[in-house]
Design an enzyme around this catalytic site. Structure first.
Site, mmCIF file in Angstrom:
data_model
loop_
_atom_site.group_PDB
_atom_site.id
_atom_site.type_symbol
_atom_site.label_atom_id
_atom_site.label_comp_id
_atom_site.label_asym_id
_atom_site.label_seq_id
_atom_site.Cartn_x
_atom_site.Cartn_y
_atom_site.Cartn_z
ATOM 1 N N ARG A 230 -24.290 30.149 -3.848
ATOM 2 C CA ARG A 230 -23.309 29.052 -3.835
ATOM 3 C C ARG A 230 -22.293 29.281 -2.719
ATOM 4 O O ARG A 230 -21.870 28.358 -2.037
ATOM 5 C CB ARG A 230 -22.617 28.965 -5.194
ATOM 6 C CG ARG A 230 -23.311 28.096 -6.203
ATOM 7 C CD ARG A 230 -24.801 28.356 -6.347
ATOM 8 N NE ARG A 230 -25.396 27.507 -7.340
ATOM 9 C CZ ARG A 230 -25.427 27.778 -8.645
ATOM 10 N NH1 ARG A 230 -24.929 28.932 -9.103
ATOM 11 N NH2 ARG A 230 -25.979 26.927 -9.492
ATOM 12 N N ASP B 127 -30.635 29.376 -4.537
ATOM 13 C CA ASP B 127 -30.221 28.288 -5.441
ATOM 14 C C ASP B 127 -30.185 27.008 -4.628
ATOM 15 O O ASP B 127 -30.604 26.987 -3.463
ATOM 16 C CB ASP B 127 -28.850 28.605 -6.085
ATOM 17 C CG ASP B 127 -28.755 28.014 -7.492
ATOM 18 O OD1 ASP B 127 -28.923 26.785 -7.626
ATOM 19 O OD2 ASP B 127 -28.534 28.774 -8.445
ATOM 20 N N HIS C 276 -33.419 24.786 -9.608
ATOM 21 C CA HIS C 276 -32.441 25.404 -8.689
ATOM 22 C C HIS C 276 -33.047 25.710 -7.312
ATOM 23 O O HIS C 276 -32.664 26.690 -6.677
ATOM 24 C CB HIS C 276 -31.890 26.702 -9.302
ATOM 25 C CG HIS C 276 -30.894 26.465 -10.404
ATOM 26 N ND1 HIS C 276 -29.566 26.211 -10.172
ATOM 27 C CD2 HIS C 276 -31.045 26.427 -11.745
ATOM 28 C CE1 HIS C 276 -28.934 26.044 -11.330
ATOM 29 N NE2 HIS C 276 -29.814 26.158 -12.308
ATOM 30 N N ASP D 198 -33.929 28.960 -15.307
ATOM 31 C CA ASP D 198 -32.887 28.248 -16.056
ATOM 32 C C ASP D 198 -32.737 26.799 -15.594
ATOM 33 O O ASP D 198 -33.049 26.464 -14.444
ATOM 34 C CB ASP D 198 -31.537 28.975 -15.897
ATOM 35 C CG ASP D 198 -31.120 29.089 -14.432
ATOM 36 O OD1 ASP D 198 -32.002 29.325 -13.580
ATOM 37 O OD2 ASP D 198 -29.920 28.932 -14.146
ATOM 38 N N GLU D 199 -32.237 25.980 -16.508
ATOM 39 C CA GLU D 199 -31.748 24.622 -16.219
ATOM 40 C C GLU D 199 -32.709 23.804 -15.343
ATOM 41 O O GLU D 199 -32.263 23.075 -14.451
ATOM 42 C CB GLU D 199 -30.372 24.704 -15.530
ATOM 43 C CG GLU D 199 -29.323 25.394 -16.382
ATOM 44 C CD GLU D 199 -27.991 25.568 -15.684
ATOM 45 O OE1 GLU D 199 -26.969 25.293 -16.310
ATOM 46 O OE2 GLU D 199 -27.968 25.987 -14.502
ATOM 47 N N TRP E 57 -28.150 34.077 -21.839
ATOM 48 C CA TRP E 57 -26.872 33.622 -21.257
ATOM 49 C C TRP E 57 -26.217 32.495 -22.032
ATOM 50 O O TRP E 57 -25.003 32.359 -22.038
ATOM 51 C CB TRP E 57 -27.070 33.201 -19.801
ATOM 52 C CG TRP E 57 -27.774 31.890 -19.576
ATOM 53 C CD1 TRP E 57 -29.120 31.688 -19.563
ATOM 54 C CD2 TRP E 57 -27.177 30.616 -19.324
ATOM 55 N NE1 TRP E 57 -29.407 30.380 -19.316
ATOM 56 C CE2 TRP E 57 -28.227 29.678 -19.161
ATOM 57 C CE3 TRP E 57 -25.857 30.166 -19.212
ATOM 58 C CZ2 TRP E 57 -28.007 28.336 -18.895
ATOM 59 C CZ3 TRP E 57 -25.639 28.821 -18.938
ATOM 60 C CH2 TRP E 57 -26.694 27.918 -18.790
ATOM 61 N N ASP F 199 -17.090 33.760 -13.904
ATOM 62 C CA ASP F 199 -16.626 32.614 -13.106
ATOM 63 C C ASP F 199 -15.663 31.725 -13.899
ATOM 64 O O ASP F 199 -15.089 30.798 -13.331
ATOM 65 C CB ASP F 199 -17.814 31.767 -12.607
ATOM 66 C CG ASP F 199 -18.742 31.307 -13.715
ATOM 67 O OD1 ASP F 199 -18.914 32.051 -14.705
ATOM 68 O OD2 ASP F 199 -19.303 30.206 -13.602
ATOM 69 N N TRP G 17 -20.823 33.760 -11.034
ATOM 70 C CA TRP G 17 -21.305 32.576 -10.309
ATOM 71 C C TRP G 17 -20.218 32.185 -9.328
ATOM 72 O O TRP G 17 -19.018 32.346 -9.626
ATOM 73 C CB TRP G 17 -21.597 31.442 -11.299
ATOM 74 C CG TRP G 17 -22.650 31.831 -12.292
ATOM 75 C CD1 TRP G 17 -22.437 32.213 -13.588
ATOM 76 C CD2 TRP G 17 -24.057 31.930 -12.072
ATOM 77 N NE1 TRP G 17 -23.635 32.537 -14.186
ATOM 78 C CE2 TRP G 17 -24.646 32.368 -13.280
ATOM 79 C CE3 TRP G 17 -24.871 31.691 -10.978
ATOM 80 C CZ2 TRP G 17 -26.022 32.575 -13.417
ATOM 81 C CZ3 TRP G 17 -26.238 31.891 -11.116
ATOM 82 C CH2 TRP G 17 -26.800 32.322 -12.323
ATOM 83 N N THR G 18 -20.599 31.640 -8.174
ATOM 84 C CA THR G 18 -19.573 31.485 -7.141
ATOM 85 C C THR G 18 -19.376 30.042 -6.657
ATOM 86 O O THR G 18 -18.944 29.829 -5.535
ATOM 87 C CB THR G 18 -19.883 32.411 -5.944
ATOM 88 O OG1 THR G 18 -21.162 32.045 -5.409
ATOM 89 C CG2 THR G 18 -19.872 33.866 -6.344
ATOM 90 N N GLU G 19 -19.683 29.075 -7.515
ATOM 91 C CA GLU G 19 -19.391 27.687 -7.118
ATOM 92 C C GLU G 19 -17.932 27.561 -6.669
ATOM 93 O O GLU G 19 -17.632 26.933 -5.651
ATOM 94 C CB GLU G 19 -19.634 26.725 -8.292
ATOM 95 C CG GLU G 19 -21.087 26.460 -8.605
ATOM 96 C CD GLU G 19 -21.633 27.386 -9.684
ATOM 97 O OE1 GLU G 19 -21.091 28.514 -9.825
ATOM 98 O OE2 GLU G 19 -22.599 26.998 -10.373
#
Ligand code: ACM
Length: 626
Positions: free
Chosen positions: A174, A203, A277, A343-344, A410, A437, A481-483
C-alpha cells in the site's frame, strides 16, 4: 516471637534494598524467571568478552555485542577465547542446558565480577544479549560517546519463549518502504525477540518484488499515481497522469534483507496475495483476470467490485504465472513457509464470466468458494513441489481447507479455532488484538485511520483459545497494514509501543503478565527509543472520553485513562485545561447548559503528559455507551 520479628525485619530490609533496582528494570518481553541480587557489574574498558570453546558463531556474537557498545562507550571491548582474571562477559553454548526449554532460551547470570550467558543453541545467546542490552542504561543507545556509568544490575535470568512464531507483518504494497527502513524495522524487532517478519509484498496498490521473466510486474505494477488525503477516496488516475509513486525490491535487495534478518534470528515470510488483491499484477499482465481489460495500479481510490482485482482460476496461464513467481520466491526466501494470501477475494467477476462458469461446470465445482479452494489447492501443490508450506488468511477455510495449510486467523479467533479443530497449525492475528493499523488513541488527536486498538487490547491478547491444543497454535503476529501509513516515521509510530505488548504476549509466560508493571517498563523503553531515533506513540497517556446515557434524553460524560497514576483535568467553557481547572474524580459529569465541547488533558505530578483532546459534544453523542 523474637525470631518472627527478626525475620520480618530482615524481609523488610531485603525488599527495600532490592526494590529500587527492581523497579528500574525494563526488560521487554518479561523474562520467564528473574531473580534480583544485590550489587551490579560495572562495564568498563577493562571488561573482556569471552567466546568459549573456539566457536565461530559465539565469536561473531561477541564481536556484535562489542559493536553495539562501541559508539556510546567509546571503547571497543576485547573479544578473547579464554577467560583470564579480568572482568568478563562469558558466552557459552551448552547443548545439555535443560532449564531453558527451547532452542531460543538462555540463562544470564550477572554478578559484580562476572557475567555469564549460556544457551543450548546460538539463538539463545542472541536473545540473552538482547536482554543484557536492555539492562544497560538508555544512554547506551546513542551513537556518540556518553559520559555515563555502564552499570548492569546483578540478576539471574532463566528465559525462553512461550511461542515459536512471534511475528510482525509489514505491508510494503500500500506504501512502499525502502530496504534501509526494512532493516531498521528488523533491528527493532530483534531487540524485542520477534522472529518472523511477514512482508506483504503484493496487493492492489503495488507489486514490490522483481520477478525475472515478468518485467512488467515491476515496470508497471510497482508504480501508481501519487495521492494524499483519505484512503479509498483518493482520485483515480487522471488522463495522461504519470504513475511514478512506489518502488520495489530487486532480487539482490531481497537477498540482502533475508541475510540481514537471518543474522538477527528473524525469518522472512513472503506473501504473494492471490487470487484477490491482485490489481497490480493484473495492471501489468491484464490476461491474468477473467475480465482482461487493461487497468492501472490502484492509488487508494474506490475500486472493490468495480474493477476486477482477481486472478482467473479457469486460465492455465495464471498457474504458469504463479509457478514462475513461486519458484523465484522459494529460491529467494529460505523460510519453509510461503503466504499466498487468499483473503477478501470478491467472487463477482468469476460469477459474471462465462469462461469461469464453464470451467466450474466442466470440473464439477459447485460454487465460487469451492473454486477459490480449487485455486488454493493448486497453490499448495505448487509450493510443495518447491519444498515450501502454504500459509493463508482464514478465508482459505471457505470451500474447504487444503491438506497441509497453516492458517493465519485475522477476522477474530474463530477461523483459527475451526482450523485447529481440524488439526491444522494456526497463527493467531485477530484484528481486535493485533491490527497495528487501527487507532491507538482518541481519533480526534490521532492520524486518520479506522476502528480502535488500544495498547491494553494488545496486551490482553491470549493466543490460545480454551479447549484448543496449545501445540497447534504456533504463535501470533501483529499486522501493520499501511493504507494510512505513508512514511517510515509513521510506521514506527503505529508499531511501538503496541508491538511491545505483543512481544510480551508471544514470549512471556501468560502468568507473568502484569499491566501496571508493563506500562512502567514501556515508559522506560521510550527513552531507549528516543536515543536511537525510533518513533513511537504516547497515546497511552491520553484520556479516554465517552458518553454514558443517563436517561431517555440526557447523557453524562465519563473520562478514564488507559494507564494508572494520571490526573485528569477538564473544562466545558472552551478554555484549555490545566491543574487549576476542574479535576475529574471518577463521578460522571453532567453537561453544563449551553456547553458545546469538553476539553480534557492528563497530568502527572502537575506536568501535562497526555495530549489535550477537545471533543465537540456532537461527536461525544456518537460515543454514548448504552
Ligand atoms: C486482511 O486483513 N485482509 C487479512
Amino acid at each position: 516471637m523474637k525470631y518472627f520479628l527478626l525475620c520480618a525485619c530482615l524481609c523488610l530490609f531485603f525488599s527495600l534494598a532490592v526494590l529500587p533496582q527492581q523497579q528500574s528494570l525494563s526488560i521487554i518481553p518479561e523474562p520467564a524467571a528473574l531473580v534480583m541480587n544485590k550489587g551490579s557489574f560495572l562495564l568498563d574498558d577493562k571488561t573482556v568478552i569471552v567466546a568459549e570453546g573456539d566457536n565461530s558463531e559465539l565469536k561473531l556474537f561477541a564481536e556484535t555485542f562489542a559493536g553495539w557498545l562501541l559508539p556510546a562507550m567509546g571503547v571497543q571491548l576485547k573479544v578473547v577465547d579464554r577467560p583470564g582474571a579480568a572482568k568478563k562477559i562469558v558466552l557459552s553454548l551448552n547443548a545439555s542446558l535443560k532449564d531453558v526449554k527451547t532452542e531460543e532460551g538462555y540463562m544470564l547470570k550477572i554478578s559484580s565480577s562476572h557475567i555469564s550467558l549460556s544457551a543450548a543453541r546460538p539463538a539463545g545467546i542472541f536473545y540473552g544479549l538482547q536482554t543484557l542490552r536492555q539492562l544497560l542504561p538508555p544512554a547506551i543507545e546513542y551513537q556518540t560517546k556518553q559520559p555515563a556509568s555502564w552499570e548492569i544490575p546483578a540478576v539471574k535470568i532463566t528465559d525462553y519463549p512461550r511461542f515459536g512464531w512471534r511475528g510482525l507483518m509489514l505491508d510494503v504494497s500500500r506504501h512502499f518502504f525502502s530496504k534501509e527502513f526494512v532493516k531498521k524495522y528488523i533491528d527493532e524487532m530483534a531487540r524485542y525477540k520477534f522472529n518472523v517478519l511477514h512482508l506483504h509484498l503484493t496487493d492492489d496498490q503495488g507489486w514490490r518484488i522483481e520477478i525475472k521473466g515478468l518485467p512488467k510486474l515491476t515496470e508497471v505494477g510497482a508504480w501508481r499515481v501519487p495521492r494524499q488525503g483519505s484512503w479509498w477516496s483518493f482520485l483515480p488516475p487522471q488522463p495522461g497522469e504519470k504513475a511514478d509513486f512506489g518502488g520495489f525490491y530487486t532480487q539482490e535487495d531481497i537477498k540482502e534483507i533475508v541475510a540481514y534478518a537471518k543474522e538477527r534470528h528473524i525469518n522472512i515470510l513472503p506473501e504473494i496475495d492471490v487470487p484477490g488483491h491482485s490489481l497490480a499484477a493484473i495492471a501489468a499482465y491484464p490476461h491474468l483476470s477473467a475480465t482482461k481489460y487493461l487497468t492501472y495500479v490502484n492509488p487508494g481510490s474506490k475500486f472493490y467490485n468495480i474493477e476486477d482485482n482477481t486472478l482467473n482460476p479457469a486460465d492455465e496461464r495464471v498457474y504458469e504465472f504463479m509457478d514462475v513467481v513461486l519458484t523465484q520466491i522459494a529460491a529467494l526466501f529460505p523460510f519453509r513457509y510461503v503466504h499466498i494470501g487468499g483473503d477478501e477475494c470478491t467472487k463477482l467477476f468469476w460469477k459474471r464470466s462465462s469462461e469461469v462458469q464453464d470451467f466450474m461446470k466442466k470440473n464439477g465445482i459447485k460454487n465460487e468458494e469451492e473454486l477459490q479452494s480449487y485455486f488454493i489447492k493448486r497453490m499448495e501443490k505448487m509450493l510443495q513441489s518447491k519444498d515450501r508450506k502454504l500459509v493463508g488468511w482464514d478465508e482459505i477455510l471457505e470451500g474447504g481447507l487444503t491438506e497441509d495449510a497453516t492458517v493465519m486467523s485475522w477476522r477474530g479467533m474463530e477461523g483459527g479455532i475451526k482450523s485447529a479443530k481440524m488439526g491444522h497449525p494456526v497463527i493467531m492475528t485477530p484484528n481486535r488484538h493485533a491490527y497495528l493499523d487501527l487507532y491507538q488513541g482518541d481519533p480526534i488527536v490521532e492520524p486518520e485511520t479506522y476502528s480502535m486498538l488500544r495498547l491494553k487490547s494488545c496486551y490482553d491478547f491470549e493466543p490460545v483459545p480454551q479447549g484448543i491444543e496449545k501445540e497447534l497454535i504456533l504463535g501470533g503476529q501483529g499486522n501493520l497494514w499501511t493504507e494510512s501509513v505513508p512514511t517510515p516515521r509513521h510506521a514506527e509510530y503505529m508499531t511501538w509501543p503496541r508491538a511491545f505488548a505483543l512481544a510480551e504476549v508471544f514470549w512471556s509466560p501468560a502468568e507473568k503478565k502484569n499491566w501496571k508493571s508493563f506500562t512502567s517498563k514501556v515508559e522506560k523503553q521510550f527513552s531507549y527509543l528516543d536515543n536511537r531515533k525510533v518513533n513511537y506513540a504516547r497515546s497511552m497517556f491520553d484520556a479516554i472520553i465517552t458518553g454514558v446515557k443517563a436517561d431517555k434524553n440526557t447523557y453524562k460524560v465519563k473520562i478514564a485513562t488507559e494507564i494508572e497514576g494520571l490526573d485528569i483535568y477538564y473544562t466545558f467553557d472552551g478554555t484549555n485545561p490545566d491543574i487549576y481547572t476542574e479535576k475529574y474524580t471518577g463521578t460522571l459529569l453532567e453537561i453544563p447548559k449551553g456547553a458545546s465541547q469538553i476539553r480534557v488533558r492528563t497530568f502527572r505530578n502537575g506536568e501535562p503528559v497526555g495530549q489535550q483532546i477537545n471533543v465537540p459534544l456532537k461527536e461525544l453523542e456518537k460515543r454514548i455507551a448504552i
